[in-house]
Design a protein around this motif. Sequence first.
Motif, PDB file in Angstrom:
ATOM      1  N   TYR A 130      28.272  18.007  -2.152  1.00  0.00           N
ATOM      2  CA  TYR A 130      27.054  18.459  -1.476  1.00  0.00           C
ATOM      3  C   TYR A 130      25.880  17.499  -1.649  1.00  0.00           C
ATOM      4  O   TYR A 130      24.831  17.683  -1.034  1.00  0.00           O
ATOM      5  CB  TYR A 130      26.664  19.846  -1.979  1.00  0.00           C
ATOM      6  N   SER A 131      26.062  16.494  -2.498  1.00  0.00           N
ATOM      7  CA  SER A 131      24.998  15.521  -2.728  1.00  0.00           C
ATOM      8  C   SER A 131      25.584  14.264  -3.357  1.00  0.00           C
ATOM      9  O   SER A 131      26.769  14.221  -3.724  1.00  0.00           O
ATOM     10  CB  SER A 131      23.925  16.104  -3.655  1.00  0.00           C
ATOM     11  N   ILE A 132      24.751  13.243  -3.509  1.00  0.00           N
ATOM     12  CA  ILE A 132      25.176  12.002  -4.154  1.00  0.00           C
ATOM     13  C   ILE A 132      25.666  12.263  -5.574  1.00  0.00           C
ATOM     14  O   ILE A 132      26.617  11.640  -6.049  1.00  0.00           O
ATOM     15  CB  ILE A 132      24.005  10.991  -4.191  1.00  0.00           C
ATOM     16  N   ALA A 133      25.046  13.234  -6.229  1.00  0.00           N
ATOM     17  CA  ALA A 133      25.435  13.541  -7.618  1.00  0.00           C
ATOM     18  C   ALA A 133      26.872  14.020  -7.720  1.00  0.00           C
ATOM     19  O   ALA A 133      27.502  13.900  -8.780  1.00  0.00           O
ATOM     20  CB  ALA A 133      24.487  14.599  -8.189  1.00  0.00           C
TER      21      ALA A 133
ATOM     22  N   ILE B 273      27.149  15.637   5.189  1.00  0.00           N
ATOM     23  CA  ILE B 273      26.291  16.070   4.087  1.00  0.00           C
ATOM     24  C   ILE B 273      24.992  15.285   4.209  1.00  0.00           C
ATOM     25  O   ILE B 273      24.963  14.060   4.069  1.00  0.00           O
ATOM     26  CB  ILE B 273      26.945  15.793   2.710  1.00  0.00           C
ATOM     27  N   GLU B 274      23.914  15.982   4.513  1.00  0.00           N
ATOM     28  CA  GLU B 274      22.640  15.319   4.798  1.00  0.00           C
ATOM     29  C   GLU B 274      21.900  14.923   3.516  1.00  0.00           C
ATOM     30  O   GLU B 274      20.777  15.345   3.265  1.00  0.00           O
ATOM     31  CB  GLU B 274      21.759  16.228   5.658  1.00  0.00           C
ATOM     32  N   ASP B 275      22.550  14.103   2.707  1.00  0.00           N
ATOM     33  CA  ASP B 275      21.903  13.558   1.518  1.00  0.00           C
ATOM     34  C   ASP B 275      21.909  12.042   1.654  1.00  0.00           C
ATOM     35  O   ASP B 275      22.975  11.420   1.705  1.00  0.00           O
ATOM     36  CB  ASP B 275      22.658  13.986   0.251  1.00  0.00           C
ATOM     37  N   THR B 276      20.744  11.446   1.770  1.00  0.00           N
ATOM     38  CA  THR B 276      20.638  10.015   2.044  1.00  0.00           C
ATOM     39  C   THR B 276      21.065   9.180   0.847  1.00  0.00           C
ATOM     40  O   THR B 276      20.624   9.417  -0.281  1.00  0.00           O
ATOM     41  CB  THR B 276      19.197   9.652   2.428  1.00  0.00           C
ATOM     42  N   PHE B 277      21.917   8.187   1.118  1.00  0.00           N
ATOM     43  CA  PHE B 277      22.347   7.249   0.079  1.00  0.00           C
ATOM     44  C   PHE B 277      21.586   5.945   0.293  1.00  0.00           C
ATOM     45  O   PHE B 277      21.675   5.326   1.350  1.00  0.00           O
ATOM     46  CB  PHE B 277      23.858   7.000   0.175  1.00  0.00           C
ATOM     47  N   GLY B 278      20.816   5.536  -0.716  1.00  0.00           N
ATOM     48  CA  GLY B 278      19.990   4.344  -0.558  1.00  0.00           C
ATOM     49  C   GLY B 278      18.769   4.653   0.290  1.00  0.00           C
ATOM     50  O   GLY B 278      18.496   5.797   0.647  1.00  0.00           O
ATOM     51  N   SER B 279      18.027   3.616   0.632  1.00  0.00           N
ATOM     52  CA  SER B 279      16.808   3.802   1.419  1.00  0.00           C
ATOM     53  C   SER B 279      17.121   3.693   2.912  1.00  0.00           C
ATOM     54  O   SER B 279      18.129   3.106   3.310  1.00  0.00           O
ATOM     55  CB  SER B 279      15.770   2.753   1.024  1.00  0.00           C
ATOM     56  N   ALA B 280      16.249   4.272   3.726  1.00  0.00           N
ATOM     57  CA  ALA B 280      16.414   4.190   5.171  1.00  0.00           C
ATOM     58  C   ALA B 280      16.236   2.739   5.621  1.00  0.00           C
ATOM     59  O   ALA B 280      15.491   1.970   5.016  1.00  0.00           O
ATOM     60  CB  ALA B 280      15.401   5.091   5.864  1.00  0.00           C
ATOM     61  N   THR B 281      16.945   2.366   6.682  1.00  0.00           N
ATOM     62  CA  THR B 281      16.852   1.009   7.210  1.00  0.00           C
ATOM     63  C   THR B 281      16.517   1.075   8.705  1.00  0.00           C
ATOM     64  O   THR B 281      16.282   2.141   9.253  1.00  0.00           O
ATOM     65  CB  THR B 281      18.169   0.244   7.009  1.00  0.00           C
ATOM     66  N   GLU B 282      16.520  -0.103   9.340  1.00  0.00           N
ATOM     67  CA  GLU B 282      16.227  -0.191  10.764  1.00  0.00           C
ATOM     68  C   GLU B 282      17.241  -1.112  11.423  1.00  0.00           C
ATOM     69  O   GLU B 282      17.676  -2.100  10.825  1.00  0.00           O
ATOM     70  CB  GLU B 282      14.817  -0.738  10.983  1.00  0.00           C
TER      71      GLU B 282
END
Length: 260
Positions: A128-131, A205-214
């Motif tokens: 459910y998350s990165i953890a 699973i809407e848990d972001t891994f790392g920072s957002a990019t473009e």
Amino acid sequence: MKRLILLFAVMIFMLTGCGNETSVKHDKLIIGVDEEFAPMTFRNEQGELVGFDIDLAKETARRMGVDIEFVPIDWNNKEIDIKSGKVDMIWSGLDIIPERDGNMIFSKPYMDNRQILMVRHGNDKNIYSIADLAGKIVGTQAGSNSEDYVHESKQIADSFADFKTYNNIRESFAALIKNECDVLIIDEIAGHYEMIKRPDTFELIEDTFGSATEFGIGFKKNDTALRDQVQAVFDEVIKDGTAKAISLKWFDADLIKSKR
């Protein structure tokens, strides 16, 4: 005296001609793409290359008055292909990240991107998350931003039971279905598109891994002339609403960055 004047004129011509990079004319643009990265660049049932970025590139090339050729590349070797001149540019859901600055230059960003998690329908591994990735077999596409984040996040990566990379996004999806991995770290755009097609196969699973990019267009490191030419025309494609219409076609939403 005439010889001196002629020599001086030749020198001026050579200096101004060599320095005027903006006068470079391309009759044909060779664009490197990942042919398995739906909905950005992929093959349809007829084997044709289609997608959001394909449409944007075609419209830009049409306005530039140049021919266009899409060349499928190994995404893991994209830096090699752009440096060697195999392709003039890469337009295929390419993340603008500092790690690539040494090998290419970029257009202005035109879309946001995140890395999220995908599991099998039913979420049998209770992720459910990165953890929750500790002790799990984690997969992603080789050469992707996701892979870079894993290598940068040593503490998280060390908690995995295993970390596997696949040649393309299609192989990644297949590996998840076949239980070769427990979870994928994946581009949000690709994940949501796949969910539309196979809602009974995967879950996001809407848990972001790392920072957002473009996303941006990649060019050979010193080819500012081509970059600037393409950018000027692409800006018009965005300004007059054509890019928005293409976005609505593929995503049923305007995902083009308004502030660039």
